[in-house]
Motif scaffolding. Structure first.
Motif, PDB file in Angstrom:
ATOM      1  N   ASP A 103       0.840  -1.194   0.000  1.00 46.06           N
ATOM      2  CA  ASP A 103       0.000   0.000   0.000  1.00 46.06           C
ATOM      3  C   ASP A 103       0.880   1.251   0.000  1.00 46.06           C
ATOM      4  O   ASP A 103       1.532   1.574   1.003  1.00 46.06           O
ATOM      5  N   ALA A 104       0.876   1.953  -1.128  1.00 42.90           N
ATOM      6  CA  ALA A 104       1.704   3.154  -1.258  1.00 42.90           C
ATOM      7  C   ALA A 104       1.273   4.237  -0.279  1.00 42.90           C
ATOM      8  O   ALA A 104       2.119   4.985   0.257  1.00 42.90           O
ATOM      9  N   GLY A 105      -0.029   4.328  -0.010  1.00 40.49           N
ATOM     10  CA  GLY A 105      -0.512   5.327   0.930  1.00 40.49           C
ATOM     11  C   GLY A 105      -0.024   5.065   2.341  1.00 40.49           C
ATOM     12  O   GLY A 105       0.365   6.000   3.064  1.00 40.49           O
ATOM     13  N   TRP A 106      -0.032   3.796   2.746  1.00 40.49           N
ATOM     14  CA  TRP A 106       0.456   3.428   4.079  1.00 40.49           C
ATOM     15  C   TRP A 106       1.942   3.734   4.185  1.00 40.49           C
ATOM     16  O   TRP A 106       2.411   4.273   5.192  1.00 40.49           O
ATOM     17  N   ARG A 107       2.688   3.406   3.123  1.00 37.99           N
ATOM     18  CA  ARG A 107       4.131   3.665   3.123  1.00 37.99           C
ATOM     19  C   ARG A 107       4.403   5.159   3.265  1.00 37.99           C
ATOM     20  O   ARG A 107       5.288   5.574   4.009  1.00 37.99           O
ATOM     21  N   ALA A 108       3.628   5.976   2.546  1.00 40.21           N
ATOM     22  CA  ALA A 108       3.844   7.420   2.598  1.00 40.21           C
ATOM     23  C   ALA A 108       3.525   7.992   3.975  1.00 40.21           C
ATOM     24  O   ALA A 108       4.186   8.915   4.453  1.00 40.21           O
ATOM     25  N   ALA A 109       2.518   7.390   4.647  1.00 39.72           N
ATOM     26  CA  ALA A 109       2.161   7.859   5.986  1.00 39.72           C
ATOM     27  C   ALA A 109       3.252   7.522   6.992  1.00 39.72           C
ATOM     28  O   ALA A 109       3.530   8.302   7.919  1.00 39.72           O
ATOM     29  N   VAL A 110       3.872   6.368   6.810  1.00 39.71           N
ATOM     30  CA  VAL A 110       4.911   5.922   7.743  1.00 39.71           C
ATOM     31  C   VAL A 110       6.248   6.599   7.451  1.00 39.71           C
ATOM     32  O   VAL A 110       7.014   6.907   8.375  1.00 39.71           O
ATOM     33  N   ALA A 111       6.519   6.783   6.184  1.00 39.74           N
ATOM     34  CA  ALA A 111       7.809   7.367   5.780  1.00 39.74           C
ATOM     35  C   ALA A 111       7.561   8.469   4.762  1.00 39.74           C
ATOM     36  O   ALA A 111       7.736   8.278   3.557  1.00 39.74           O
ATOM     37  N   PRO A 112       7.140   9.651   5.215  1.00 43.76           N
ATOM     38  CA  PRO A 112       6.769  10.735   4.287  1.00 43.76           C
ATOM     39  C   PRO A 112       7.906  11.239   3.415  1.00 43.76           C
ATOM     40  O   PRO A 112       7.665  11.838   2.367  1.00 43.76           O
ATOM     41  N   ALA A 113       9.136  10.981   3.829  1.00 40.36           N
ATOM     42  CA  ALA A 113      10.280  11.409   3.013  1.00 40.36           C
ATOM     43  C   ALA A 113      10.659  10.358   1.973  1.00 40.36           C
ATOM     44  O   ALA A 113      11.679  10.507   1.280  1.00 40.36           O
ATOM     45  N   GLY A 114       9.860   9.289   1.869  1.00 44.24           N
ATOM     46  CA  GLY A 114      10.113   8.268   0.861  1.00 44.24           C
ATOM     47  C   GLY A 114      11.167   7.245   1.233  1.00 44.24           C
ATOM     48  O   GLY A 114      11.694   6.532   0.366  1.00 44.24           O
ATOM     49  N   GLU A 115      11.479   7.126   2.517  1.00 45.33           N
ATOM     50  CA  GLU A 115      12.476   6.145   2.947  1.00 45.33           C
ATOM     51  C   GLU A 115      11.999   4.717   2.657  1.00 45.33           C
ATOM     52  O   GLU A 115      10.814   4.435   2.631  1.00 45.33           O
ATOM     53  N   ARG A 116      12.940   3.825   2.464  1.00 48.92           N
ATOM     54  CA  ARG A 116      12.612   2.404   2.360  1.00 48.92           C
ATOM     55  C   ARG A 116      12.343   1.890   3.775  1.00 48.92           C
ATOM     56  O   ARG A 116      12.955   2.339   4.744  1.00 48.92           O
ATOM     57  N   LEU A 117      11.449   0.900   3.867  1.00 50.18           N
ATOM     58  CA  LEU A 117      10.989   0.442   5.170  1.00 50.18           C
ATOM     59  C   LEU A 117      11.629  -0.881   5.579  1.00 50.18           C
ATOM     60  O   LEU A 117      11.551  -1.871   4.854  1.00 50.18           O
ATOM     61  N   ILE A 118      12.241  -0.863   6.763  1.00 50.73           N
ATOM     62  CA  ILE A 118      12.754  -2.081   7.402  1.00 50.73           C
ATOM     63  C   ILE A 118      11.764  -2.436   8.500  1.00 50.73           C
ATOM     64  O   ILE A 118      11.541  -1.644   9.420  1.00 50.73           O
ATOM     65  N   GLY A 119      11.143  -3.600   8.427  1.00 53.68           N
ATOM     66  CA  GLY A 119      10.075  -3.936   9.354  1.00 53.68           C
ATOM     67  C   GLY A 119      10.359  -5.107  10.257  1.00 53.68           C
ATOM     68  O   GLY A 119      11.078  -6.054   9.889  1.00 53.68           O
ATOM     69  N   TYR A 120       9.807  -5.040  11.464  1.00 54.06           N
ATOM     70  CA  TYR A 120       9.807  -6.142  12.428  1.00 54.06           C
ATOM     71  C   TYR A 120       8.373  -6.333  12.897  1.00 54.06           C
ATOM     72  O   TYR A 120       7.644  -5.352  13.122  1.00 54.06           O
ATOM     73  N   VAL A 121       7.957  -7.598  13.055  1.00 51.57           N
ATOM     74  CA  VAL A 121       6.645  -7.918  13.617  1.00 51.57           C
ATOM     75  C   VAL A 121       6.833  -8.938  14.728  1.00 51.57           C
ATOM     76  O   VAL A 121       7.475  -9.978  14.524  1.00 51.57           O
ATOM     77  N   GLY A 122       6.275  -8.662  15.906  1.00 53.43           N
ATOM     78  CA  GLY A 122       6.365  -9.633  16.988  1.00 53.43           C
ATOM     79  C   GLY A 122       6.155  -8.972  18.339  1.00 53.43           C
ATOM     80  O   GLY A 122       5.953  -7.754  18.443  1.00 53.43           O
ATOM     81  N   ARG A 123       6.212  -9.802  19.377  1.00 52.97           N
ATOM     82  CA  ARG A 123       6.086  -9.272  20.734  1.00 52.97           C
ATOM     83  C   ARG A 123       7.282  -8.387  21.056  1.00 52.97           C
ATOM     84  O   ARG A 123       8.399  -8.658  20.632  1.00 52.97           O
ATOM     85  N   LEU A 124       7.022  -7.363  21.832  1.00 56.07           N
ATOM     86  CA  LEU A 124       8.100  -6.489  22.293  1.00 56.07           C
ATOM     87  C   LEU A 124       8.488  -6.961  23.688  1.00 56.07           C
ATOM     88  O   LEU A 124       8.082  -6.403  24.699  1.00 56.07           O
ATOM     89  N   ALA A 125       9.243  -8.058  23.708  1.00 51.28           N
ATOM     90  CA  ALA A 125       9.632  -8.718  24.953  1.00 51.28           C
ATOM     91  C   ALA A 125      11.104  -9.091  24.878  1.00 51.28           C
ATOM     92  O   ALA A 125      11.691  -9.153  23.787  1.00 51.28           O
ATOM     93  N   ALA A 126      11.696  -9.344  26.033  1.00 54.43           N
ATOM     94  CA  ALA A 126      13.144  -9.536  26.125  1.00 54.43           C
ATOM     95  C   ALA A 126      13.655 -10.624  25.196  1.00 54.43           C
ATOM     96  O   ALA A 126      14.718 -10.483  24.565  1.00 54.43           O
TER      97      ALA A 126
END
Length: 382
Positions: free
Chosen positions: A190-213
């Motif tokens: 989704d280009a719109g989602w990408r633009a909302a997250v990175a308005p300067a057009g940066e490439r996205l490095i993503g992590y998904v998971g629990r935020l635990a030790a």
């Protein structure tokens, strides 16, 4: 068949264990099986008492110290034994057993009901991450005792299978995890989602998971200044505030599910997973199904999922310089990243939950056919 699934964690808590149980319940409902889920209670008034046709029996529980939304079931073996005796299942499915699952393993053993134990969480490995390394040997003893009692243990990866066999646990076989390739697809980008997250057009490095030790998300700090990129952290957990402080330029979305999660994952340019204690790592499969290459630690489940220099990169646990170098390599080479993405997507096609559900039922039928009432898994009279 009549099946009792004993869940160490369940709805409303969403994690890898819950997700797998839901897909199993969906498959068993389609088959017309009768299923009872035994799980810890919850303080959420909206928690369902029926899921995919299965009744959910809640046991009193208390929150885990430092992790309030994870609850530990109270009570002894007798309580679980009484529930199982009343329900009289053909087989008991132990989902990532450790506390409640240990009681259920003993209860089923005493009742002479065959059990399938799903090894899904490397609990002993968490001990060091939570500052109690002296508990690791005790935790391994617990794991071994559970799986020694089980009629069969199913491990999700070759690493986990060899780990259990190396500790003397018999009757271990492979049962991987499916992935929904309709939900997780490159078409969800989704280009719109990408633009909302990175308005300067940066490439996205993503992590998904629990935020635990045990997920070691703090290791991603080495990626904070990779040129032209934005780090996106999807998930929630007890370390969220500390991680937001440590990664001030990263985007934290909180927990995402359903189509929101599918859109986010497909919108990444690269997926990273720094945790060293993954017995499988379903989020890697979901990223690959979404056409996103992966950089992950070379231990545990990722060893089976990521093919070096084809679908992503694996790095030695603790070698954060290698993590950064692999990320820089892929983020700086669009052609290579696209080739890795296409190979990652192709590599997970055909791994449907329907096929994995049918395979699980075959394991149920196999232990049931081999079971001799009044004997232990080793054939010694009770």
């Amino acid at each position: 068949m009549r099946i009792a699934i004993v869940a160490e964690s369940f709805l409303p808590l969403m994690n890898g264990v819950t997700h797998s149980i839901l897909r199993v319940l969906e498959h068993l409902q389609e088959r017309g099986d009768e299923v009872l889920v035994i799980a810890p209670s919850t303080q959420d008034a909206g928690a369902p008492d029926e899921v995919y046709g299965a009744h959910v029996h809640r046991l009193p529980s208390v929150p885990l110290a430092g992790y309030a939304n994870v609850r530990v079931a109270m009570g002894g073996v007798y309580r679980v034994k009484r529930i199982l005796a009343d329900y009289a299942p053909d087989v008991v499915h132990l989902a990532s057993p450790f506390v409640l699952g240990w009681r259920a393993a003993q209860a089923a053993h005493q009742l002479g009901i065959p059990t399938i134990a799903i090894y899904q969480t490397e609990v002993p490995g968490y001990a060091g991450r939570y500052g109690v390394p002296f508990l690791e040997n005790w935790a391994w003893t617990r794991v071994e005792n559970i799986h020694l009692l089980a009629s069969r243990t199913l491990a999700p990866s070759s690493f986990a299978l060899n780990q259990l066999r190396g500790r003397g646990i018999p009757r271990v076989e492979m049962w991987r995890r499916g992935v929904d390739t309709q939900r997780f697809s490159p078409g969800k980008r989704d280009a719109g989602w990408r633009a909302a997250v990175a308005p300067a057009g940066e490439r996205l490095i993503g992590y998904v998971g629990r935020l635990a030790a045990e997920k070691q998300v703090q290791d991603l700090a080495v990626l904070a200044d990779v040129p032209g990129t934005r780090l996106v952290i999807v998930g929630d957990g007890p370390q969220r505030q500390a991680l937001e402080d440590a990664l001030p330029d990263a985007v934290f979305t909180g927990f995402l599910g359903g189509e929101e999660l599918a859109r986010a994952v497909a919108s990444f340019d690269l997926f990273v997973h720094p945790g060293e204690f993954e017995t499988f790592c379903q989020t890697i499969q979901e990223a690959m199904a979404s056409g996103v290459p992966v950089v992950a630690t070379g231990r545990g489940g990722p060893l089976d999922l990521v093919e070096n220099s084809r679908t992503g990169w694996l790095y030695e646990p603790g070698d954060l310089a290698a993590l950064r170098n692999h990320v820089v390599d892929l983020m700086g080479d669009d052609a290579k990243r696209r080739a890795f993405a296409a190979a990652a997507h192709a590599s997970v096609q055909g791994r449907t939950w329907s096929a994995l559900g049918a395979e699980l039922v075959q394991h149920y039928e196999s232990v049931l056919a081999a079971h001799v009432p009044g004997t232990t898994p080793q054939g010694v009279a009770l």
